[in-house]
Design a protein around this motif. Structure first.
Motif, PDB file in Angstrom:
ATOM      1  N   LYS A 236       0.482  -1.728   3.146  1.00 31.87           N
ATOM      2  CA  LYS A 236      -0.368  -1.995   1.975  1.00 31.87           C
ATOM      3  C   LYS A 236       0.496  -2.612   0.874  1.00 31.87           C
ATOM      4  CE  LYS A 236      -4.028  -0.572   1.044  1.00 31.87           C
ATOM      5  NZ  LYS A 236      -5.352  -1.263   0.998  1.00 31.87           N
ATOM      6  N   TYR A 238       0.928  -3.675  -3.101  1.00 34.34           N
ATOM      7  CA  TYR A 238       0.444  -3.368  -4.450  1.00 34.34           C
ATOM      8  C   TYR A 238       1.321  -4.058  -5.489  1.00 34.34           C
ATOM      9  CZ  TYR A 238      -2.635   0.376  -2.789  1.00 34.34           C
ATOM     10  OH  TYR A 238      -3.635   1.098  -2.169  1.00 34.34           O
ATOM     11  N   ASP A 270      -4.299  -3.566  -6.163  1.00 34.30           N
ATOM     12  CA  ASP A 270      -4.263  -3.741  -4.717  1.00 34.30           C
ATOM     13  C   ASP A 270      -4.106  -5.236  -4.418  1.00 34.30           C
ATOM     14  OD1 ASP A 270      -4.852  -4.050  -1.987  1.00 34.30           O
ATOM     15  OD2 ASP A 270      -6.217  -2.341  -1.983  1.00 34.30           O
ATOM     16  N   TRP A 321       3.482   1.641   1.674  1.00 29.90           N
ATOM     17  CA  TRP A 321       3.259   0.839   0.483  1.00 29.90           C
ATOM     18  C   TRP A 321       4.463  -0.057   0.213  1.00 29.90           C
ATOM     19  CZ3 TRP A 321       0.647   3.943  -4.080  1.00 29.90           C
ATOM     20  CH2 TRP A 321      -0.624   4.376  -3.670  1.00 29.90           C
TER      21      TRP A 321
END
Length: 373
Positions: A236, A238, A270, A321
């Protein structure tokens, strides 16, 4: 599955418990049989090493010495006491279970594994540990250590990642567990699994139970436990907005339905969603898009900049992340009436419940190069 004779089972019990009596670890939650102490320690020890847990446990007990204190604690204090251990749903469930004990059971702990599992957040392993250690119930406590130890001792080739395998191990362990010292037996297995029979760099040659270890005797240690491959965490992307004001930095509290719920972080954008919504974005235009999105949500105007800081990486169980920091310095105090957060002075950072990833972000920012670009 159990091919041991009764004399061999008795010899195993004696060998294991004699070793435990002479070599047991001196841990703060082992100094009594109080179920509250056992419960807190076992929840903390999930996914966390013993040496890491000890100071957390001691601080937690100073703040919440009783079930009553835990049940009535403000959420912010609760999360702050748990800060750094991760998996914050665990401590929230602990508080709910404490409230159950007070409201439904008049503060009295149930003694059986089945009844203990009726408390929020207490699963088969923790229930087995509490029942056996606090109440001398002959219940196995099957965690990673027990899976590893008994899969090798008995050459159990069932996949330990499958839920149904737990009952198979519990059945096998009950057949070799002494009825007079089940708690010590479970704790001996814990100590064995963290010393001689570790997941890495084990020392089965000198293990006190090596003569009972069938996988060791057969030269098959590397085959046990049987474990299917775990899925890799999903990546992910960010952006973390480090927005400095004359009186501190902007922070937002994560929503209750999000990962890291109710913990305080720099405002996060995001990146994957942003790029999905605006696929034409590039390095030059992405900052403007973030500024526009932040302004539309908060009515706070910023001039964000990339700063010379490596991407901060942090792995959760199911997500990894990759966080890029952006910086803005607001010369005037912003109007926060549309901002779902607050300004926090640096000297008050210690009052916030921060997740580990936020600590990494702040440490990375503090080490930034002076030049911004």
């Amino acid at each position: 599955m159990i091919k041991w004779s009764k004399p061999k089972i008795k010899e195993f019990q004696t060998t294991l418990l004699d070793w435990y009596d002479s070599n047991r670890r001196d841990l703060p939650w082992r100094r009594d049989h109080e179920p509250y102490h056992i419960w807190v320690s076992e929840i903390m020890l999930q996914q966390t090493q013993v040496n890491t847990v000890i100071p957390y446990y001691q601080r937690f007990m100073m703040v919440f010495p009783t079930v009553e204190k835990l049940a009535n604690a403000p959420e912010e204090q609760l999360l702050k006491a748990w800060e750094g251990l991760g998996y914050y749903s665990r401590v929230r469930n602990m508080q709910r279970a404490a409230q159950q004990l007070l409201n439904d059971d008049d503060g009295q702990w149930p003694h059986t594994k089945a009844e203990l599992q009726e408390l929020v957040g207490i699963g088969p392993y923790t229930a087995g540990a509490i029942a056996s250690i606090a109440f001398n119930q002959p219940e196995p406590a099957v965690d990673g250590n027990a899976f590893r130890v008994f899969s090798q001792l008995l050459e159990i080739d069932a996949d330990i990642t499958k839920p149904q395998t737990r009952s198979l191990f519990e059945e096998a362990i009950r057949k070799v567990m002494p009825t007079d010292r089940p708690g010590d037996f479970n704790q001996a297995i814990m100590d064995l699994g963290s010393s001689y029979m570790t997941a890495k760099n084990s020392d089965n040659e000198h293990s006190p139970v090596r003569k009972f270890n069938q996988a060791y005797l057969d030269g098959r240690l590397d085959e046990f436990p049987v474990r299917s491959k775990r899925l890799k965490p999903v990546d992910k992307q960010y952006f973390a907005l480090v927005i400095e004001t004359p009186s501190g930095f902007l922070f937002q509290q994560r929503a209750g339905n999000e990962l890291l719920a109710k913990l305080w972080v720099f405002p996060l954008v995001d990146a994957d969603q942003l790029k999905a919504d605006q696929p034409e974005l590039n390095t030059t235009t992405i900052i403007k898009a973030i500024e526009d999105q932040f302004a539309s949500e908060t009515e706070i105007q910023t001039e964000l900049q990339f700063i010379d800081i490596p991407i901060v990486n942090h792995t959760f169980t199911h997500q990894k992340w990759h966080v890029t920091l952006l910086y803005a310095n607001l010369q005037k105090q912003p109007d926060l009436s549309h901002f779902s957060g607050k300004v926090v002075p640096v000297e008050e950072f210690s009052t916030l419940a921060w997740p580990t990833v936020q600590k990494k972000l702040w440490q990375a920012f503090k080490k930034r190069q002076i030049q911004l670009f």
